[in-house]
Design a protein around this motif. Structure first.
Motif, PDB file in Angstrom:
ATOM      1  N   MET A 238       0.839  -1.178   0.000  1.00 33.48           N
ATOM      2  CA  MET A 238       0.000   0.000   0.000  1.00 33.48           C
ATOM      3  C   MET A 238       0.886   1.244   0.000  1.00 33.48           C
ATOM      4  SD  MET A 238      -3.115   0.954   2.601  1.00 33.48           S
ATOM      5  CE  MET A 238      -4.201  -0.266   1.894  1.00 33.48           C
ATOM      6  N   ALA A 239       0.492   2.244  -0.769  1.00 29.08           N
ATOM      7  CA  ALA A 239       1.263   3.481  -0.859  1.00 29.08           C
ATOM      8  C   ALA A 239       1.218   4.242   0.465  1.00 29.08           C
ATOM      9  CB  ALA A 239       0.702   4.350  -1.980  1.00 29.08           C
ATOM     10  N   THR A 240       2.278   4.981   0.723  1.00 30.79           N
ATOM     11  CA  THR A 240       2.339   5.795   1.933  1.00 30.79           C
ATOM     12  C   THR A 240       2.617   7.245   1.539  1.00 30.79           C
ATOM     13  OG1 THR A 240       4.698   5.379   2.199  1.00 30.79           O
ATOM     14  CG2 THR A 240       3.186   3.893   3.348  1.00 30.79           C
ATOM     15  N   PHE A 241       2.319   8.153   2.438  1.00 30.21           N
ATOM     16  CA  PHE A 241       2.594   9.561   2.208  1.00 30.21           C
ATOM     17  C   PHE A 241       4.093   9.819   2.359  1.00 30.21           C
ATOM     18  CE2 PHE A 241      -1.863   9.694   3.584  1.00 30.21           C
ATOM     19  CZ  PHE A 241      -2.408  10.494   2.590  1.00 30.21           C
ATOM     20  N   PRO A 242       4.622  10.805   1.653  1.00 29.72           N
ATOM     21  CA  PRO A 242       6.019  11.180   1.851  1.00 29.72           C
ATOM     22  C   PRO A 242       6.231  11.658   3.297  1.00 29.72           C
ATOM     23  CG  PRO A 242       5.131  12.218  -0.143  1.00 29.72           C
ATOM     24  CD  PRO A 242       3.986  11.578   0.587  1.00 29.72           C
ATOM     25  N   PRO A 243       7.434  11.474   3.833  1.00 29.43           N
ATOM     26  CA  PRO A 243       7.710  11.884   5.213  1.00 29.43           C
ATOM     27  C   PRO A 243       7.357  13.340   5.507  1.00 29.43           C
ATOM     28  CG  PRO A 243       9.498  10.532   4.381  1.00 29.43           C
ATOM     29  CD  PRO A 243       8.583  10.784   3.223  1.00 29.43           C
ATOM     30  N   ALA A 244       7.599  14.250   4.579  1.00 27.66           N
ATOM     31  CA  ALA A 244       7.295  15.673   4.817  1.00 27.66           C
ATOM     32  C   ALA A 244       5.794  15.903   4.989  1.00 27.66           C
ATOM     33  CB  ALA A 244       7.823  16.533   3.669  1.00 27.66           C
ATOM     34  N   VAL A 245       4.979  15.158   4.263  1.00 30.84           N
ATOM     35  CA  VAL A 245       3.511  15.277   4.393  1.00 30.84           C
ATOM     36  C   VAL A 245       3.079  14.755   5.754  1.00 30.84           C
ATOM     37  CG1 VAL A 245       1.292  14.461   3.491  1.00 30.84           C
ATOM     38  CG2 VAL A 245       3.075  15.240   1.911  1.00 30.84           C
ATOM     39  N   LEU A 246       3.593  13.604   6.147  1.00 26.24           N
ATOM     40  CA  LEU A 246       3.251  13.046   7.459  1.00 26.24           C
ATOM     41  C   LEU A 246       3.684  13.982   8.583  1.00 26.24           C
ATOM     42  CD1 LEU A 246       4.119   9.279   6.975  1.00 26.24           C
ATOM     43  CD2 LEU A 246       1.847  10.311   7.173  1.00 26.24           C
ATOM     44  N   LYS A 247       4.853  14.580   8.455  1.00 21.55           N
ATOM     45  CA  LYS A 247       5.343  15.518   9.470  1.00 21.55           C
ATOM     46  C   LYS A 247       4.404  16.715   9.563  1.00 21.55           C
ATOM     47  CE  LYS A 247       9.548  17.816  10.936  1.00 21.55           C
ATOM     48  NZ  LYS A 247       9.733  19.197  10.891  1.00 21.55           N
ATOM     49  N   SER A 248       3.968  17.223   8.427  1.00 20.51           N
ATOM     50  CA  SER A 248       3.040  18.355   8.408  1.00 20.51           C
ATOM     51  C   SER A 248       1.724  17.978   9.084  1.00 20.51           C
ATOM     52  CB  SER A 248       2.790  18.794   6.970  1.00 20.51           C
ATOM     53  OG  SER A 248       1.766  19.749   6.920  1.00 20.51           O
ATOM     54  N   PHE A 249       1.181  16.815   8.754  1.00 20.49           N
ATOM     55  CA  PHE A 249      -0.061  16.353   9.380  1.00 20.49           C
ATOM     56  C   PHE A 249       0.126  16.207  10.889  1.00 20.49           C
ATOM     57  CE2 PHE A 249      -1.737  13.878   5.402  1.00 20.49           C
ATOM     58  CZ  PHE A 249      -2.014  15.070   4.774  1.00 20.49           C
ATOM     59  N   ASP A 250       1.270  15.675  11.282  1.00 19.44           N
ATOM     60  CA  ASP A 250       1.531  15.417  12.698  1.00 19.44           C
ATOM     61  C   ASP A 250       1.697  16.712  13.497  1.00 19.44           C
ATOM     62  OD1 ASP A 250       1.893  13.513  14.765  1.00 19.44           O
ATOM     63  OD2 ASP A 250       4.062  13.791  14.659  1.00 19.44           O
ATOM     64  N   GLU A 251       2.257  17.734  12.873  1.00 15.07           N
ATOM     65  CA  GLU A 251       2.551  18.981  13.584  1.00 15.07           C
ATOM     66  C   GLU A 251       1.449  20.033  13.486  1.00 15.07           C
ATOM     67  OE1 GLU A 251       6.332  20.161  11.988  1.00 15.07           O
ATOM     68  OE2 GLU A 251       7.414  18.666  13.194  1.00 15.07           O
ATOM     69  N   THR A 252       0.553  19.894  12.528  1.00 16.25           N
ATOM     70  CA  THR A 252      -0.503  20.886  12.321  1.00 16.25           C
ATOM     71  C   THR A 252      -1.717  20.526  13.178  1.00 16.25           C
ATOM     72  OG1 THR A 252       0.276  21.234  10.069  1.00 16.25           O
ATOM     73  CG2 THR A 252      -1.937  22.026  10.591  1.00 16.25           C
ATOM     74  N   LYS A 253      -2.180  21.471  13.980  1.00 12.86           N
ATOM     75  CA  LYS A 253      -3.313  21.210  14.879  1.00 12.86           C
ATOM     76  C   LYS A 253      -4.637  21.097  14.127  1.00 12.86           C
ATOM     77  CE  LYS A 253      -1.290  21.455  18.961  1.00 12.86           C
ATOM     78  NZ  LYS A 253      -1.367  20.496  20.010  1.00 12.86           N
ATOM     79  N   VAL A 254      -4.882  22.006  13.180  1.00  7.84           N
ATOM     80  CA  VAL A 254      -6.145  22.013  12.441  1.00  7.84           C
ATOM     81  C   VAL A 254      -5.847  22.084  10.949  1.00  7.84           C
ATOM     82  CG1 VAL A 254      -8.324  23.227  12.041  1.00  7.84           C
ATOM     83  CG2 VAL A 254      -7.352  23.160  14.338  1.00  7.84           C
ATOM     84  N   VAL A 255      -6.410  21.136  10.210  1.00  2.00           N
ATOM     85  CA  VAL A 255      -6.333  21.127   8.753  1.00  2.00           C
ATOM     86  C   VAL A 255      -7.764  21.271   8.229  1.00  2.00           C
ATOM     87  CG1 VAL A 255      -4.267  19.676   8.710  1.00  2.00           C
ATOM     88  CG2 VAL A 255      -6.522  18.596   8.593  1.00  2.00           C
TER      89      VAL A 255
END
Length: 124
Positions: free
Chosen positions: A1-18
């Motif tokens: 299964m495909a995964t998100f690039p590390p930078a995208v995951l980091k952004s999701f992890d660090e951003t409180k509200v998307v």
């Protein structure tokens, strides 16, 4: 299964509200602010309004949407994950990330919203 690039995951992890971008059956686009957590390299979201949440219904009906954070739009594929393992892991991630969010956090941990836990994967 495909995964998100590390930078995208980091952004999701660090951003409180998307914002979650969904489309109605007629094609009308909606953007709704939501919380997002990352568990073992996989982003998850949950509907504070339970199954009645419009974004939740639209996202699962189409199976795809997008996460918008700042100027970045990331297409996603959505899968409901009501397994006990996912629900508990997401609940714990919410407790950790949003520890200072008081009643808002408690609203995301109510029994009637747990079953709206959604796994996000990259859209193809």
């Amino acid at each position: 299964m495909a995964t998100f690039p590390p930078a995208v995951l980091k952004s999701f992890d660090e951003t409180k509200v998307v914002e979650i971008e969904t489309r109605s059956a007629k094609g009308t686009k909606h953007l709704i602010p939501i919380w997002i957590v990352v568990v073992d390299g996989v982003p998850y979201v949950r509907s504070v309004r339970g199954p009645a949440g419009r974004w939740y219904r639209e996202l699962l009906a189409r199976g795809e949407g997008a996460v918008v954070s700042g100027a970045k739009r990331v297409p996603v594929r959505a899968t409901k994950d009501s397994s006990a393992t996912a629900i508990e892991a997401v609940s714990e991630a919410l407790r950790k990330k949003y520890a200072r969010s008081g009643q808002s956090l408690q609203s995301m941990l109510r029994a009637n919203v747990l079953d709206t836990t959604v796994r996000l994967d990259p859209a193809k």
